[in-house]
Design a protein around this motif. Structure first.
Motif, mmCIF file in Angstrom:
data_model
loop_
_atom_site.group_PDB
_atom_site.id
_atom_site.type_symbol
_atom_site.label_atom_id
_atom_site.label_comp_id
_atom_site.label_asym_id
_atom_site.label_seq_id
_atom_site.Cartn_x
_atom_site.Cartn_y
_atom_site.Cartn_z
ATOM 1 N N GLY A 3 0.762 -1.063 -0.069
ATOM 2 C CA GLY A 3 0.115 -0.025 0.004
ATOM 3 C C GLY A 3 0.894 1.185 0.075
ATOM 4 N N THR A 4 0.151 2.534 -0.208
ATOM 5 C CA THR A 4 1.099 3.674 -0.162
ATOM 6 C C THR A 4 0.533 4.617 0.603
ATOM 7 O OG1 THR A 4 -0.599 4.424 -1.939
ATOM 8 C CG2 THR A 4 1.433 3.412 -2.769
ATOM 9 N N VAL A 5 1.403 5.226 1.381
ATOM 10 C CA VAL A 5 0.722 6.429 2.324
ATOM 11 C C VAL A 5 0.093 7.265 1.747
ATOM 12 C CG1 VAL A 5 1.683 7.929 4.063
ATOM 13 C CG2 VAL A 5 3.050 5.909 3.704
ATOM 14 N N THR A 6 -1.215 7.454 2.343
ATOM 15 C CA THR A 6 -2.177 8.393 1.855
ATOM 16 C C THR A 6 -2.840 9.311 2.744
ATOM 17 O OG1 THR A 6 -2.930 6.651 0.168
ATOM 18 C CG2 THR A 6 -4.259 8.534 0.683
ATOM 19 N N PRO A 10 -9.124 18.082 5.186
ATOM 20 C CA PRO A 10 -10.831 18.222 4.994
ATOM 21 C C PRO A 10 -11.072 18.729 3.738
ATOM 22 C CG PRO A 10 -9.883 19.315 6.841
ATOM 23 C CD PRO A 10 -8.763 18.927 6.148
ATOM 24 N N GLY A 11 -11.969 18.182 3.047
ATOM 25 C CA GLY A 11 -12.611 18.670 1.768
ATOM 26 C C GLY A 11 -11.815 17.920 0.415
ATOM 27 N N GLU A 12 -10.714 17.225 1.067
ATOM 28 C CA GLU A 12 -9.729 16.670 -0.239
ATOM 29 C C GLU A 12 -10.013 15.303 -0.329
ATOM 30 O OE1 GLU A 12 -5.622 19.243 0.837
ATOM 31 O OE2 GLU A 12 -5.848 17.184 1.405
ATOM 32 N N GLY A 13 -9.766 14.681 -1.437
ATOM 33 C CA GLY A 13 -10.157 13.385 -2.072
ATOM 34 C C GLY A 13 -10.741 13.462 -3.444
ATOM 35 N N GLU A 14 -10.691 12.258 -3.864
ATOM 36 C CA GLU A 14 -11.452 12.160 -5.163
ATOM 37 C C GLU A 14 -12.810 12.580 -5.245
ATOM 38 O OE1 GLU A 14 -12.311 8.862 -8.743
ATOM 39 O OE2 GLU A 14 -11.106 8.384 -7.156
ATOM 40 N N ARG A 15 -13.410 13.755 -5.661
ATOM 41 C CA ARG A 15 -14.937 14.046 -5.532
ATOM 42 C C ARG A 15 -15.759 13.676 -6.612
ATOM 43 N NH1 ARG A 15 -13.014 20.008 -4.035
ATOM 44 N NH2 ARG A 15 -13.226 20.049 -6.242
ATOM 45 N N LEU A 16 -16.860 12.949 -6.211
ATOM 46 C CA LEU A 16 -17.642 12.319 -7.376
ATOM 47 C C LEU A 16 -19.246 12.787 -6.900
ATOM 48 C CD1 LEU A 16 -16.031 8.947 -7.368
ATOM 49 C CD2 LEU A 16 -15.850 10.471 -9.122
ATOM 50 N N TRP A 17 -19.997 12.825 -7.759
ATOM 51 C CA TRP A 17 -21.234 12.998 -7.563
ATOM 52 C C TRP A 17 -22.081 11.753 -7.880
ATOM 53 C CZ3 TRP A 17 -21.445 18.238 -10.526
ATOM 54 C CH2 TRP A 17 -21.078 19.416 -9.697
ATOM 55 N N ILE A 24 -16.740 11.670 -1.672
ATOM 56 C CA ILE A 24 -15.322 11.965 -1.509
ATOM 57 C C ILE A 24 -14.499 10.853 -1.092
ATOM 58 C CG2 ILE A 24 -13.378 13.502 -0.864
ATOM 59 C CD1 ILE A 24 -15.585 15.731 0.102
ATOM 60 N N ILE A 25 -13.778 10.304 -1.921
ATOM 61 C CA ILE A 25 -12.900 9.148 -1.546
ATOM 62 C C ILE A 25 -11.735 9.513 -0.944
ATOM 63 C CG2 ILE A 25 -11.568 6.868 -2.607
ATOM 64 C CD1 ILE A 25 -13.775 7.165 -4.977
ATOM 65 N N LYS A 26 -11.648 9.258 0.316
ATOM 66 C CA LYS A 26 -10.609 9.869 1.081
ATOM 67 C C LYS A 26 -9.288 8.726 1.138
ATOM 68 C CE LYS A 26 -11.515 13.105 3.567
ATOM 69 N NZ LYS A 26 -11.179 14.691 3.231
ATOM 70 N N VAL A 27 -9.603 7.595 0.983
ATOM 71 C CA VAL A 27 -8.413 6.616 0.871
ATOM 72 C C VAL A 27 -9.126 5.693 0.191
ATOM 73 C CG1 VAL A 27 -7.186 4.789 2.399
ATOM 74 C CG2 VAL A 27 -7.756 6.953 3.473
ATOM 75 N N PRO A 28 -8.371 5.619 -1.025
ATOM 76 C CA PRO A 28 -8.889 4.373 -2.126
ATOM 77 C C PRO A 28 -8.392 3.069 -1.666
ATOM 78 C CG PRO A 28 -6.877 5.773 -2.923
ATOM 79 C CD PRO A 28 -7.562 6.506 -1.488
ATOM 80 N N GLY A 29 -9.047 2.109 -2.170
ATOM 81 C CA GLY A 29 -8.418 0.830 -1.950
ATOM 82 C C GLY A 29 -7.159 0.370 -2.306
ATOM 83 N N GLU A 30 -6.711 1.070 -3.523
ATOM 84 C CA GLU A 30 -5.279 1.038 -3.920
ATOM 85 C C GLU A 30 -4.352 1.259 -2.738
ATOM 86 O OE1 GLU A 30 -8.250 1.696 -6.813
ATOM 87 O OE2 GLU A 30 -7.463 3.353 -5.646
ATOM 88 N N ALA A 31 -4.477 2.104 -1.963
ATOM 89 C CA ALA A 31 -3.545 2.695 -0.836
ATOM 90 C C ALA A 31 -3.446 1.456 0.227
ATOM 91 C CB ALA A 31 -4.006 3.991 -0.238
ATOM 92 N N SER A 32 -4.581 0.692 0.202
ATOM 93 C CA SER A 32 -4.348 -0.299 1.358
ATOM 94 C C SER A 32 -4.248 -1.672 0.921
ATOM 95 C CB SER A 32 -5.435 -0.122 2.190
ATOM 96 O OG SER A 32 -6.931 -0.590 1.363
ATOM 97 N N ASP A 33 -3.703 -1.899 -0.488
ATOM 98 C CA ASP A 33 -3.757 -3.297 -1.127
ATOM 99 C C ASP A 33 -4.932 -3.919 -1.069
ATOM 100 O OD1 ASP A 33 -1.215 -2.794 -1.742
ATOM 101 O OD2 ASP A 33 -0.343 -3.907 -0.057
ATOM 102 N N GLY A 34 -6.162 -3.001 -1.077
ATOM 103 C CA GLY A 34 -7.608 -3.697 -1.049
ATOM 104 C C GLY A 34 -8.387 -3.912 0.157
ATOM 105 N N ARG A 35 -7.284 -3.680 1.323
ATOM 106 C CA ARG A 35 -7.973 -4.140 2.419
ATOM 107 C C ARG A 35 -9.052 -3.267 3.089
ATOM 108 N NH1 ARG A 35 -2.406 -4.432 3.106
ATOM 109 N NH2 ARG A 35 -2.461 -2.599 4.529
#
Length: 161
Positions: A3-6, A10-17, A24-35
């Motif tokens: 995983g990568t340190v992520t 506040p207000g940051e992350g991947e924003r989606l409607w 707002i995806i704050k920590v994506p699965g890619e950062a935790s090896d899917g855990r």
């Protein structure tokens, strides 16, 4: 792969409607090896998804607002600072009882964020989407749910439930 340190402020992350909400995806699965994945949602009043199951545990932490949660045979309310965990396979839904609600959802293992991405459009600002924001058709949405293992088994909670 590790995983990568992520981090996200506040207000940051991947924003989606996503279906009338802001995700707002704050920590994506890619950062935790899917855990796990961590998503902050802003929901409008009376938001309620169909009664559903899926292959992730859901943990809810209410930051602002009020939710009524139906999980299995239990129904309970969550206020700011409250948390709940719903194990995978347990039929569940919720309803927003306040004007809006900000909720952190921890998806374990990751995967919920992929479904959200597949049914969303990029948010151009960190707010609820305007009414004209495109949404998937019911057929497209059902295909997204099916592709991610979500099974809708009952109705959402109405304001009168």
């Amino acid at each position: 792969m590790r995983g990568t340190v992520t981090s996200s402020g506040p207000g940051e992350g991947e924003r989606l409607w996503f279906l009338g909400t802001l995700a707002i995806i704050k920590v994506p699965g890619e950062a935790s090896d899917g855990r796990f994945a961590l998503i902050e949602f802003l929901f409008p009043r009376h938001t309620s998804l169909p009664l559903q199951t899926h292959p992730q545990d859901d943990s809810y932490i209410v930051l602002e607002g009020q939710l009524t949660v139906q999980a299995g045979e239990r129904r309970f309310e969550l206020a700011p600072g409250a948390a709940a965990a719903v194990p995978m396979g347990v039929a569940h839904t919720f309803r927003v009882d306040s004007s809006t609600a900000r909720v952190l959802v921890l998806s374990t293992p990751a995967g919920l964020e992929e479904m959200v991405r597949d049914a969303s459009v990029p948010a151009i600002r960190p707010a609820l989407p305007p009414s004209e924001t495109p949404r998937p058709t019911p057929e497209q949405l059902e295909a997204v749910f099916r592709a991610h293992g979500q099974v809708n088994i009952g109705p959402s909670l109405s304001p009168d439930d």
